[in-house]
Design a protein around this motif. Sequence first.
Motif, PDB file in Angstrom:
ATOM      1  N   PHE A   1      44.875  41.740  42.510  1.00 51.16           N
ATOM      2  CA  PHE A   1      45.461  42.848  41.760  1.00 51.16           C
ATOM      3  C   PHE A   1      44.575  43.161  40.568  1.00 51.16           C
ATOM      4  O   PHE A   1      43.706  42.377  40.195  1.00 51.16           O
ATOM      5  CB  PHE A   1      46.909  42.564  41.331  1.00 51.16           C
ATOM      6  N   THR A   2      44.805  44.325  39.986  1.00 57.25           N
ATOM      7  CA  THR A   2      44.063  44.767  38.818  1.00 57.25           C
ATOM      8  C   THR A   2      45.052  45.154  37.730  1.00 57.25           C
ATOM      9  O   THR A   2      46.052  45.808  38.016  1.00 57.25           O
ATOM     10  CB  THR A   2      43.175  45.986  39.159  1.00 57.25           C
ATOM     11  N   VAL A   3      44.786  44.723  36.513  1.00 51.81           N
ATOM     12  CA  VAL A   3      45.604  45.107  35.362  1.00 51.81           C
ATOM     13  C   VAL A   3      44.779  46.095  34.548  1.00 51.81           C
ATOM     14  O   VAL A   3      43.646  45.797  34.163  1.00 51.81           O
ATOM     15  CB  VAL A   3      45.977  43.886  34.493  1.00 51.81           C
ATOM     16  N   LEU A   4      45.346  47.280  34.304  1.00 54.00           N
ATOM     17  CA  LEU A   4      44.660  48.341  33.566  1.00 54.00           C
ATOM     18  C   LEU A   4      45.420  48.656  32.290  1.00 54.00           C
ATOM     19  O   LEU A   4      46.647  48.827  32.321  1.00 54.00           O
ATOM     20  CB  LEU A   4      44.570  49.607  34.426  1.00 54.00           C
ATOM     21  N   ARG A   5      44.704  48.725  31.178  1.00 55.30           N
ATOM     22  CA  ARG A   5      45.321  49.100  29.900  1.00 55.30           C
ATOM     23  C   ARG A   5      44.615  50.337  29.364  1.00 55.30           C
ATOM     24  O   ARG A   5      43.468  50.272  28.956  1.00 55.30           O
ATOM     25  CB  ARG A   5      45.245  47.964  28.904  1.00 55.30           C
ATOM     26  N   THR A   6      45.316  51.466  29.424  1.00 52.17           N
ATOM     27  CA  THR A   6      44.777  52.731  28.932  1.00 52.17           C
ATOM     28  C   THR A   6      45.878  53.522  28.257  1.00 52.17           C
ATOM     29  O   THR A   6      47.043  53.470  28.672  1.00 52.17           O
ATOM     30  CB  THR A   6      44.188  53.592  30.076  1.00 52.17           C
ATOM     31  N   ASP A   7      45.522  54.250  27.221  1.00 45.60           N
ATOM     32  CA  ASP A   7      46.468  55.118  26.513  1.00 45.60           C
ATOM     33  C   ASP A   7      47.737  54.387  26.088  1.00 45.60           C
ATOM     34  O   ASP A   7      48.832  54.938  26.150  1.00 45.60           O
ATOM     35  CB  ASP A   7      46.833  56.339  27.372  1.00 45.60           C
ATOM     36  N   GLY A   8      47.610  53.126  25.681  1.00 45.04           N
ATOM     37  CA  GLY A   8      48.760  52.362  25.225  1.00 45.04           C
ATOM     38  C   GLY A   8      49.698  51.906  26.336  1.00 45.04           C
ATOM     39  O   GLY A   8      50.787  51.417  26.066  1.00 45.04           O
ATOM     40  N   ARG A   9      49.287  52.066  27.563  1.00 43.91           N
ATOM     41  CA  ARG A   9      50.107  51.673  28.717  1.00 43.91           C
ATOM     42  C   ARG A   9      49.408  50.570  29.484  1.00 43.91           C
ATOM     43  O   ARG A   9      48.188  50.468  29.493  1.00 43.91           O
ATOM     44  CB  ARG A   9      50.320  52.865  29.658  1.00 43.91           C
ATOM     45  N   THR A  10      50.201  49.772  30.165  1.00 44.13           N
ATOM     46  CA  THR A  10      49.657  48.743  31.046  1.00 44.13           C
ATOM     47  C   THR A  10      50.144  49.026  32.450  1.00 44.13           C
ATOM     48  O   THR A  10      51.328  49.257  32.673  1.00 44.13           O
ATOM     49  CB  THR A  10      50.108  47.338  30.608  1.00 44.13           C
ATOM     50  N   ARG A  11      49.203  49.027  33.406  1.00 39.60           N
ATOM     51  CA  ARG A  11      49.542  49.242  34.807  1.00 39.60           C
ATOM     52  C   ARG A  11      48.996  48.089  35.628  1.00 39.60           C
ATOM     53  O   ARG A  11      47.952  47.532  35.319  1.00 39.60           O
ATOM     54  CB  ARG A  11      48.920  50.539  35.341  1.00 39.60           C
ATOM     55  N   VAL A  12      49.705  47.750  36.679  1.00 42.26           N
ATOM     56  CA  VAL A  12      49.236  46.741  37.628  1.00 42.26           C
ATOM     57  C   VAL A  12      49.078  47.433  38.974  1.00 42.26           C
ATOM     58  O   VAL A  12      50.013  48.059  39.477  1.00 42.26           O
ATOM     59  CB  VAL A  12      50.233  45.566  37.758  1.00 42.26           C
ATOM     60  N   VAL A  13      47.879  47.324  39.533  1.00 44.83           N
ATOM     61  CA  VAL A  13      47.587  47.905  40.844  1.00 44.83           C
ATOM     62  C   VAL A  13      47.442  46.741  41.816  1.00 44.83           C
ATOM     63  O   VAL A  13      46.564  45.891  41.658  1.00 44.83           O
ATOM     64  CB  VAL A  13      46.293  48.752  40.811  1.00 44.83           C
ATOM     65  N   ILE A  14      48.329  46.681  42.795  1.00 44.69           N
ATOM     66  CA  ILE A  14      48.341  45.578  43.749  1.00 44.69           C
ATOM     67  C   ILE A  14      47.276  45.810  44.813  1.00 44.69           C
ATOM     68  O   ILE A  14      47.179  46.888  45.389  1.00 44.69           O
ATOM     69  CB  ILE A  14      49.722  45.443  44.425  1.00 44.69           C
ATOM     70  N   GLY A  15      46.487  44.783  45.060  1.00 45.54           N
ATOM     71  CA  GLY A  15      45.471  44.819  46.106  1.00 45.54           C
ATOM     72  C   GLY A  15      45.896  43.933  47.257  1.00 45.54           C
ATOM     73  O   GLY A  15      46.860  44.215  47.951  1.00 45.54           O
ATOM     74  N   MET A  16      45.198  42.816  47.424  1.00 44.07           N
ATOM     75  CA  MET A  16      45.447  41.904  48.544  1.00 44.07           C
ATOM     76  C   MET A  16      46.460  40.793  48.206  1.00 44.07           C
ATOM     77  O   MET A  16      46.570  39.825  48.956  1.00 44.07           O
ATOM     78  CB  MET A  16      44.139  41.256  48.993  1.00 44.07           C
ATOM     79  N   LEU A  17      47.191  40.938  47.119  1.00 42.27           N
ATOM     80  CA  LEU A  17      48.204  39.945  46.767  1.00 42.27           C
ATOM     81  C   LEU A  17      49.347  40.033  47.759  1.00 42.27           C
ATOM     82  O   LEU A  17      50.027  41.050  47.857  1.00 42.27           O
ATOM     83  CB  LEU A  17      48.733  40.187  45.354  1.00 42.27           C
ATOM     84  N   ARG A  18      49.533  38.976  48.547  1.00 41.00           N
ATOM     85  CA  ARG A  18      50.608  38.962  49.532  1.00 41.00           C
ATOM     86  C   ARG A  18      51.905  38.460  48.923  1.00 41.00           C
ATOM     87  O   ARG A  18      52.988  38.925  49.265  1.00 41.00           O
ATOM     88  CB  ARG A  18      50.230  38.102  50.724  1.00 41.00           C
TER      89      ARG A  18
END
Length: 90
Positions: free
Chosen positions: A68-85
Motif C-alpha cells: 500500500f501507499t500512504v499519501l499526504r497532500t493538502d493536509g489530507r492523508t490517503r491510503v492506496v491499497i496495492g497488493m495487501l491481501r
Amino acid sequence: MMRAENATSTVDGNALAGMMDDLLAGEITVMTAVCGGCGSAGPLAETVVELDDTAAIVRCRSCTHTLFTVLRTDGRTRVVIGMLRELSDS
C-alpha cells in the motif's frame, strides 16, 4: 468466512467505525500484513518503506510488490491499497 448470503443485516459504512477503530487503535507496526503477490506474512515493522516528504510506499520484503501507499497532500492523508491481501492485529 462471511458470505453475502449469510449477512444478518445490511447497513451503511458508519457501522465500520467501531471495528476499524479497534483494528487501528493500537501499535500498527506489530500488525500482520499478508502480501497478495507471494503470500508472505509478517509485521508491518518488517516491510520495506520508501519514504519522502509526501508519501510512503510500503513494499513486501519477500517479493517487493507494493502492499500500500500512504499519501499526504493538502493536509489530507490517503491510503492506496496495492497488493495487501490482509492486515490483522495478530
